[in-house]
Design a protein around this motif. Structure first.
Motif, PDB file in Angstrom:
ATOM      1  N   ALA A 261     -39.503 -21.538 -15.686  1.00 32.75           N
ATOM      2  CA  ALA A 261     -38.050 -21.659 -15.808  1.00 32.75           C
ATOM      3  C   ALA A 261     -37.398 -20.282 -15.904  1.00 32.75           C
ATOM      4  CB  ALA A 261     -37.695 -22.507 -17.031  1.00 32.75           C
ATOM      5  N   TYR A 262     -37.971 -19.411 -16.733  1.00 40.94           N
ATOM      6  CA  TYR A 262     -37.416 -18.063 -16.847  1.00 40.94           C
ATOM      7  C   TYR A 262     -37.526 -17.329 -15.508  1.00 40.94           C
ATOM      8  CZ  TYR A 262     -36.592 -13.249 -18.067  1.00 40.94           C
ATOM      9  OH  TYR A 262     -36.089 -11.968 -18.078  1.00 40.94           O
ATOM     10  N   ARG A 263     -38.665 -17.484 -14.846  1.00 40.13           N
ATOM     11  CA  ARG A 263     -38.856 -16.799 -13.557  1.00 40.13           C
ATOM     12  C   ARG A 263     -37.810 -17.249 -12.534  1.00 40.13           C
ATOM     13  NH1 ARG A 263     -43.111 -18.689 -10.213  1.00 40.13           N
ATOM     14  NH2 ARG A 263     -44.168 -19.297 -12.141  1.00 40.13           N
ATOM     15  N   TYR A 264     -37.514 -18.536 -12.509  1.00 40.99           N
ATOM     16  CA  TYR A 264     -36.505 -19.051 -11.585  1.00 40.99           C
ATOM     17  C   TYR A 264     -35.117 -18.523 -11.947  1.00 40.99           C
ATOM     18  CZ  TYR A 264     -39.798 -22.545  -9.676  1.00 40.99           C
ATOM     19  OH  TYR A 264     -40.854 -23.184  -9.063  1.00 40.99           O
ATOM     20  N   LEU A 265     -34.796 -18.497 -13.238  1.00 38.54           N
ATOM     21  CA  LEU A 265     -33.494 -17.986 -13.664  1.00 38.54           C
ATOM     22  C   LEU A 265     -33.364 -16.501 -13.359  1.00 38.54           C
ATOM     23  CD1 LEU A 265     -33.089 -19.813 -17.099  1.00 38.54           C
ATOM     24  CD2 LEU A 265     -31.848 -20.313 -14.974  1.00 38.54           C
ATOM     25  N   HIS A 266     -34.441 -15.758 -13.579  1.00 35.70           N
ATOM     26  CA  HIS A 266     -34.409 -14.324 -13.300  1.00 35.70           C
ATOM     27  C   HIS A 266     -34.223 -14.056 -11.810  1.00 35.70           C
ATOM     28  CE1 HIS A 266     -36.317 -10.266 -12.662  1.00 35.70           C
ATOM     29  NE2 HIS A 266     -35.407  -9.988 -13.590  1.00 35.70           N
ATOM     30  N   ALA A 267     -34.917 -14.825 -10.963  1.00 39.75           N
ATOM     31  CA  ALA A 267     -34.757 -14.662  -9.520  1.00 39.75           C
ATOM     32  C   ALA A 267     -33.322 -14.966  -9.102  1.00 39.75           C
ATOM     33  CB  ALA A 267     -35.732 -15.575  -8.781  1.00 39.75           C
ATOM     34  N   ALA A 268     -32.754 -16.031  -9.667  1.00 37.94           N
ATOM     35  CA  ALA A 268     -31.364 -16.372  -9.351  1.00 37.94           C
ATOM     36  C   ALA A 268     -30.416 -15.260  -9.799  1.00 37.94           C
ATOM     37  CB  ALA A 268     -30.992 -17.698 -10.015  1.00 37.94           C
ATOM     38  N   SER A 269     -30.692 -14.670 -10.951  1.00 38.64           N
ATOM     39  CA  SER A 269     -29.877 -13.566 -11.448  1.00 38.64           C
ATOM     40  C   SER A 269     -29.962 -12.356 -10.526  1.00 38.64           C
ATOM     41  CB  SER A 269     -30.324 -13.188 -12.867  1.00 38.64           C
ATOM     42  OG  SER A 269     -29.662 -12.037 -13.332  1.00 38.64           O
ATOM     43  N   GLU A 270     -31.171 -12.022 -10.090  1.00 35.15           N
ATOM     44  CA  GLU A 270     -31.348 -10.885  -9.183  1.00 35.15           C
ATOM     45  C   GLU A 270     -30.612 -11.109  -7.863  1.00 35.15           C
ATOM     46  OE1 GLU A 270     -33.861  -7.845  -9.901  1.00 35.15           O
ATOM     47  OE2 GLU A 270     -32.443  -8.574 -11.424  1.00 35.15           O
ATOM     48  N   TYR A 271     -30.660 -12.333  -7.359  1.00 37.43           N
ATOM     49  CA  TYR A 271     -29.935 -12.663  -6.129  1.00 37.43           C
ATOM     50  C   TYR A 271     -28.430 -12.570  -6.352  1.00 37.43           C
ATOM     51  CZ  TYR A 271     -27.973 -15.519  -2.379  1.00 37.43           C
ATOM     52  OH  TYR A 271     -27.215 -15.979  -1.320  1.00 37.43           O
ATOM     53  N   PHE A 272     -27.976 -13.094  -7.480  1.00 43.74           N
ATOM     54  CA  PHE A 272     -26.547 -13.092  -7.796  1.00 43.74           C
ATOM     55  C   PHE A 272     -26.001 -11.671  -7.875  1.00 43.74           C
ATOM     56  CE2 PHE A 272     -22.817 -14.254 -10.467  1.00 43.74           C
ATOM     57  CZ  PHE A 272     -22.378 -15.359  -9.758  1.00 43.74           C
ATOM     58  N   LEU A 273     -26.834 -10.740  -8.345  1.00 43.69           N
ATOM     59  CA  LEU A 273     -26.441  -9.335  -8.451  1.00 43.69           C
ATOM     60  C   LEU A 273     -26.641  -8.567  -7.148  1.00 43.69           C
ATOM     61  CD1 LEU A 273     -27.942  -8.537 -11.978  1.00 43.69           C
ATOM     62  CD2 LEU A 273     -25.514  -8.796 -11.407  1.00 43.69           C
ATOM     63  N   GLY A 274     -27.190  -9.221  -6.116  1.00 41.53           N
ATOM     64  CA  GLY A 274     -27.398  -8.577  -4.828  1.00 41.53           C
ATOM     65  C   GLY A 274     -28.638  -7.712  -4.748  1.00 41.53           C
ATOM     66  N   ARG A 275     -29.558  -7.897  -5.689  1.00 40.50           N
ATOM     67  CA  ARG A 275     -30.753  -7.054  -5.719  1.00 40.50           C
ATOM     68  C   ARG A 275     -31.884  -7.598  -4.841  1.00 40.50           C
ATOM     69  NH1 ARG A 275     -30.724  -6.176 -12.309  1.00 40.50           N
ATOM     70  NH2 ARG A 275     -28.920  -4.754 -12.369  1.00 40.50           N
ATOM     71  N   ILE A 276     -31.853  -8.886  -4.531  1.00 37.91           N
ATOM     72  CA  ILE A 276     -32.822  -9.483  -3.611  1.00 37.91           C
ATOM     73  C   ILE A 276     -32.051 -10.336  -2.611  1.00 37.91           C
ATOM     74  CG2 ILE A 276     -34.703  -9.481  -5.297  1.00 37.91           C
ATOM     75  CD1 ILE A 276     -34.263 -12.480  -5.675  1.00 37.91           C
TER      76      ILE A 276
END
Length: 302
Positions: A261-276
């Motif tokens: 769950a944390y990994r999915y939230l972190h990935a979504a956060s990175e995408y939201f910030l434009g980092r991935i």
């Protein structure tokens, strides 16, 4: 209820870890803190793999122009809850089929019932994460046989009310569906008395097979201990989130669900910030991958 108590707990604990983390974007933390009820509702929603990436893409593009009342925060809460639901699904669906293959071979899950293993998981989570129902969003009477611990029990005909409330609840769900879509709802077949029996008088053999032997929940796992410490509001000095996340894939099943769950939230956060980019987001969130490996699907054709 297997789409309820355990899935809700993975959402709640995933939110706690994300809010605690220095690596999750501030807007996510605000939504996880202020819109947690919407996240919990979404933790019980199906088919998120089909929509979450598209919704997150749209939200990211519109976020700088959001305004009060346009439901942007609510939509983001929906997406984040959905990703935690998928983390729970991908962790526990293979477990359910491995521990109770006959139940899934018969297809009972498609008819809306719950397997014994999911019932026992929910009972443990109700006790360990929600302190026997004393922590929101549950109440201590949630797993009673007849709501007997509720103050109104002696004044109300509980079983008669159950037969009234379920159709009313389904009617409310139908009213919020699009008028252009045909009416759809799943038949309610969850037997709450099974949950009450598992909670108040658990079968020792099922506890052994479903909880202890497969190591479902270990309160000493660092990631679980960290989530409980955050929940209680106690200082968190001796548990590193980074180290707890690294250890979790080799620990209890519930710790594995929290790590996912944390990994999915972190990935979504990175995408939201434009980092991935979107492709990396899909890879990190296992988008499109089956929840149950073919070798664990008892109904697959050989």
């Amino acid at each position: 209820m297997s789409e309820h108590i355990t899935h809700t707990a993975v959402m709640d604990d995933g939110a706690r870890l994300a809010i605690h983390s220095a690596d999750i974007c501030p807007d996510f933390k605000t939504v996880l803190r202020d819109k947690i009820d919407i996240c919990r509702y979404t933790a019980m929603t199906r088919s998120g793999d089909l929509f979450t990436v598209r919704l997150l893409r749209d939200l990211r593009s519109r976020w700088p122009q959001r305004r009060a009342g346009d439901l942007s925060e609510e939509k983001l809460a929906f997406v984040l809850g959905w990703r935690c639901h998928l983390a729970a699904d991908r962790t526990f669906k293979p477990v359910y089929r491995k521990l109770d293959p006959e139940y899934y071979r018969k297809g009972d899950d498609e008819r809306g019932d719950a397997s014994d293993v999911s019932v026992y998981h929910d009972v443990v989570v109700f006790r360990e994460v929600y302190d026997h129902g004393r922590s929101a969003p549950f109440t201590p009477s949630a797993l009673d046989f007849r709501l007997e611990s509720h103050p109104a029990f002696r004044s109300l005909p509980v079983r008669a009310l159950e037969r009234i409330v379920l159709p009313l609840w389904q009617q409310q769900l139908l009213q919020i569906q699009s008028r252009q879509d045909p009416a759809r709802f799943q038949t309610g077949r969850i037997d709450v008395l099974r949950y009450a029996a598992a909670y108040h008088a658990p079968d020792p053999d099922k506890v052994r097979r479903y909880i202890f032997e497969p190591n479902f929940y270990n309160p000493r796992d660092p990631l679980i201990a960290l989530a409980r410490s955050i929940q209680r509001g106690t200082p968190v000095r001796d548990v590193s989130l980074k180290d707890a996340l690294a250890a979790a894939p080799h620990q209890s099943q519930y710790a594995q669900a929290l790590e996912r769950a944390y990994r999915y939230l972190h990935a979504a956060s990175e995408y939201f910030l434009g980092r991935i980019d979107e492709r990396e987001l899909q890879l990190r969130c296992d988008v499109g991958k089956p929840h149950v490996p073919p070798e664990l699907d008892p109904r697959r054709k050989s």
